[in-house]
Design a protein around this motif. Structure first.
Motif, PDB file in Angstrom:
ATOM      1  N   ASN A   1     120.504 -18.933  53.254  1.00  0.00           N
ATOM      2  CA  ASN A   1     121.038 -18.033  52.234  1.00  0.00           C
ATOM      3  C   ASN A   1     121.926 -18.750  51.230  1.00  0.00           C
ATOM      4  O   ASN A   1     122.609 -18.102  50.437  1.00  0.00           O
ATOM      5  CB  ASN A   1     121.835 -16.909  52.908  1.00  0.00           C
ATOM      6  N   CYS A   2     121.922 -20.086  51.259  1.00  0.00           N
ATOM      7  CA  CYS A   2     122.917 -20.844  50.503  1.00  0.00           C
ATOM      8  C   CYS A   2     122.825 -20.614  48.997  1.00  0.00           C
ATOM      9  O   CYS A   2     123.847 -20.580  48.315  1.00  0.00           O
ATOM     10  CB  CYS A   2     122.822 -22.334  50.831  1.00  0.00           C
TER      11      CYS A   2
ATOM     12  N   PRO B   1     100.025 -13.974  54.040  1.00  0.00           N
ATOM     13  CA  PRO B   1     100.357 -15.254  53.413  1.00  0.00           C
ATOM     14  C   PRO B   1     101.230 -15.042  52.185  1.00  0.00           C
ATOM     15  O   PRO B   1     101.065 -14.058  51.458  1.00  0.00           O
ATOM     16  CB  PRO B   1      98.984 -15.823  53.027  1.00  0.00           C
ATOM     17  N   VAL B   2     102.173 -15.940  51.981  1.00  0.00           N
ATOM     18  CA  VAL B   2     103.014 -15.860  50.788  1.00  0.00           C
ATOM     19  C   VAL B   2     102.256 -16.566  49.671  1.00  0.00           C
ATOM     20  O   VAL B   2     102.360 -17.775  49.478  1.00  0.00           O
ATOM     21  CB  VAL B   2     104.387 -16.511  51.039  1.00  0.00           C
ATOM     22  N   ALA B   3     101.455 -15.788  48.945  1.00  0.00           N
ATOM     23  CA  ALA B   3     100.513 -16.384  48.005  1.00  0.00           C
ATOM     24  C   ALA B   3     100.492 -15.712  46.638  1.00  0.00           C
ATOM     25  O   ALA B   3      99.715 -16.117  45.782  1.00  0.00           O
ATOM     26  CB  ALA B   3      99.098 -16.363  48.607  1.00  0.00           C
TER      27      ALA B   3
ATOM     28  N   LYS C   1     108.434  -9.868  49.239  1.00  0.00           N
ATOM     29  CA  LYS C   1     108.687  -9.596  50.652  1.00  0.00           C
ATOM     30  C   LYS C   1     109.412 -10.785  51.286  1.00  0.00           C
ATOM     31  O   LYS C   1     110.395 -10.629  52.013  1.00  0.00           O
ATOM     32  CB  LYS C   1     107.380  -9.345  51.398  1.00  0.00           C
ATOM     33  N   TYR C   2     108.878 -11.981  51.020  1.00  0.00           N
ATOM     34  CA  TYR C   2     109.419 -13.200  51.620  1.00  0.00           C
ATOM     35  C   TYR C   2     110.857 -13.445  51.179  1.00  0.00           C
ATOM     36  O   TYR C   2     111.750 -13.662  52.003  1.00  0.00           O
ATOM     37  CB  TYR C   2     108.520 -14.374  51.221  1.00  0.00           C
ATOM     38  N   MET C   3     111.112 -13.385  49.862  1.00  0.00           N
ATOM     39  CA  MET C   3     112.427 -13.729  49.348  1.00  0.00           C
ATOM     40  C   MET C   3     113.470 -12.678  49.703  1.00  0.00           C
ATOM     41  O   MET C   3     114.669 -12.939  49.592  1.00  0.00           O
ATOM     42  CB  MET C   3     112.352 -13.946  47.830  1.00  0.00           C
TER      43      MET C   3
ATOM     44  N   PHE D   1     114.499 -19.562  51.832  1.00  0.00           N
ATOM     45  CA  PHE D   1     115.309 -20.414  50.971  1.00  0.00           C
ATOM     46  C   PHE D   1     115.024 -20.087  49.508  1.00  0.00           C
ATOM     47  O   PHE D   1     113.874 -19.884  49.113  1.00  0.00           O
ATOM     48  CB  PHE D   1     114.993 -21.888  51.230  1.00  0.00           C
ATOM     49  N   GLY D   2     116.062 -20.045  48.706  1.00  0.00           N
ATOM     50  CA  GLY D   2     115.889 -19.784  47.292  1.00  0.00           C
ATOM     51  C   GLY D   2     115.120 -20.894  46.605  1.00  0.00           C
ATOM     52  O   GLY D   2     115.263 -22.063  46.954  1.00  0.00           O
TER      53      GLY D   2
END
Length: 351
Positions: A109-110, A214-216, A223-225, A261-262
């Motif tokens: 989360n940095c 899949p993150v595509a 959703k992923y972020m 991760f951002g």
């Protein structure tokens, strides 16, 4: 192989479908921002939900661990001489001195924690993360950004073709999303394959690829972020790791604590949401093959063209001790202070 496990097929982030709320009342108008940019106070607070009486201590660069003398020299220069920032569309400029804002936890989360601290926000890092994702979906669905370009970029980052790209990468990751509610069924299916002699990693790869998201593209990226590694996340992040020879391993994220991760897409959305430019500051060491005058880089991330820059810039620190770490993803806050007493002509950098 026995009975098939049942999986729900939800594919949309409905929580983000509601209309965008009006800007919070603490946001200043462009006219007020212009007046703020003309102020000469030596401590410039963010106009967006400032922390008020809460003090964030700046840390002098000498107190930051892991810096080489080359890096330290360059960073001390921006603390003493400042950097000159010019408003992108208005004839206004300010000198800021830059100081380290302290360590943040390396928990995935940095980016959002560092941004929250650098902007002196009342919002939590999770709220900053979710506002960033919502901004992305607003721009993505309104085609403010080119959807195909964004989809290609996301696919390249998180769903790469593992048959190519080995001239650059030693290990490539493929990110999948598993609904927490499906984990028991996923585990049962994996165990069935293990019982007939399939290795655990190969079984997990097969089941996860068949039943996870899949993150595509833009919607799966949203959703992923959104995932911060908390118990309340809807999805768990699954990582398939490959080398040129094939599957290296599967991180099943059994405890569901992995956070997204951002990335550069998120930083650009942060810039749009908070109506300001964001500069990622990279300080490279002697093994990065750069001379002493070029060891510090300011990588700009600007709001989308439809967003007016209303507030001062934000600076985030990314350590780099060599070429390979130039793409590292641990961010730390930089506290920027306006310094009207410093001449613009002697600023260490012009942004």
């Amino acid at each position: 192989m026995g009975k098939d496990a049942q999986f729900d097929g939800e594919t949309m982030v409905e929580v983000w479908r509601s209309p965008a709320p009006p800007p919070p009342p603490s946001l200043v108008s462009p006219d007020a921002a212009s007046l703020m940019l003309e102020q000469s106070s030596d401590t410039l607070s963010s106009p967006t939900s400032v922390l008020g009486d809460i003090t964030i201590n700046k840390v002098e660069w000498e107190g930051v661990g892991g810096l080489e003398s080359l890096q330290l020299q360059a960073l001390k220069k921006v603390a003493s001489q400042g950097v000159l920032w010019k408003h992108p569309t208005e004839a206004k400029s300010l000198v800021f001195t830059l100081h380290h804002g302290g360590d943040v936890e390396a928990d995935g989360n940095c980016l959002f924690t560092a941004s929250q601290r650098a902007m002196r926000l009342r919002e939590s890092p999770l709220e900053v993360r979710l506002r960033t994702v919502k901004r992305f979906l607003i721009e993505y669905e309104a085609c403010i950004v080119d959807q195909q370009i964004i989809n290609d970029m996301i696919s390249h980052l998180y769903a790469p073709d593992v048959t190519t790209g080995w001239g650059v990468h030693v290990v490539q990751d493929v990110k999948l999303l598993a609904r927490k509610a499906d984990r028991e069924a996923l585990d049962a299916s994996i165990e069935e394959l293990v019982q007939v002699g399939v290795s655990r990693d190969s079984a997990a790869e097969s089941i996860m690829k068949d039943h996870c998201i899949p993150v595509a593209d833009g919607e799966s990226w949203a959703k992923y972020m959104s995932l911060s590694g908390s118990y309340n996340d809807e999805y768990d992040i699954i990582t398939l790791q490959y080398t040129e020879e094939g599957l290296l391993g599967v991180d099943e994220n059994r405890e569901g604590r992995a956070a997204a991760f951002g990335d550069d897409i998120a930083i650009q959305c942060l810039a749009s949401e908070y109506e300001r430019e964001i500069f990622v500051v990279q300080a490279h060491g002697t093994d990065a093959m750069v001379d002493s005058s070029n060891c510090l880089f300011f990588l700009p991330h600007r709001p989308s063209q439809q967003v007016q820059v209303c507030h001062p810039p934000v600076f985030l620190f990314m350590k780099g001790t060599g070429w390979c770490s130039a793409g590292a993803d641990h961010y730390e806050p930089i506290m920027a202070y306006s310094a009207s007493h410093l001449p613009q002509e002697t600023a260490a950098f012009v942004l």
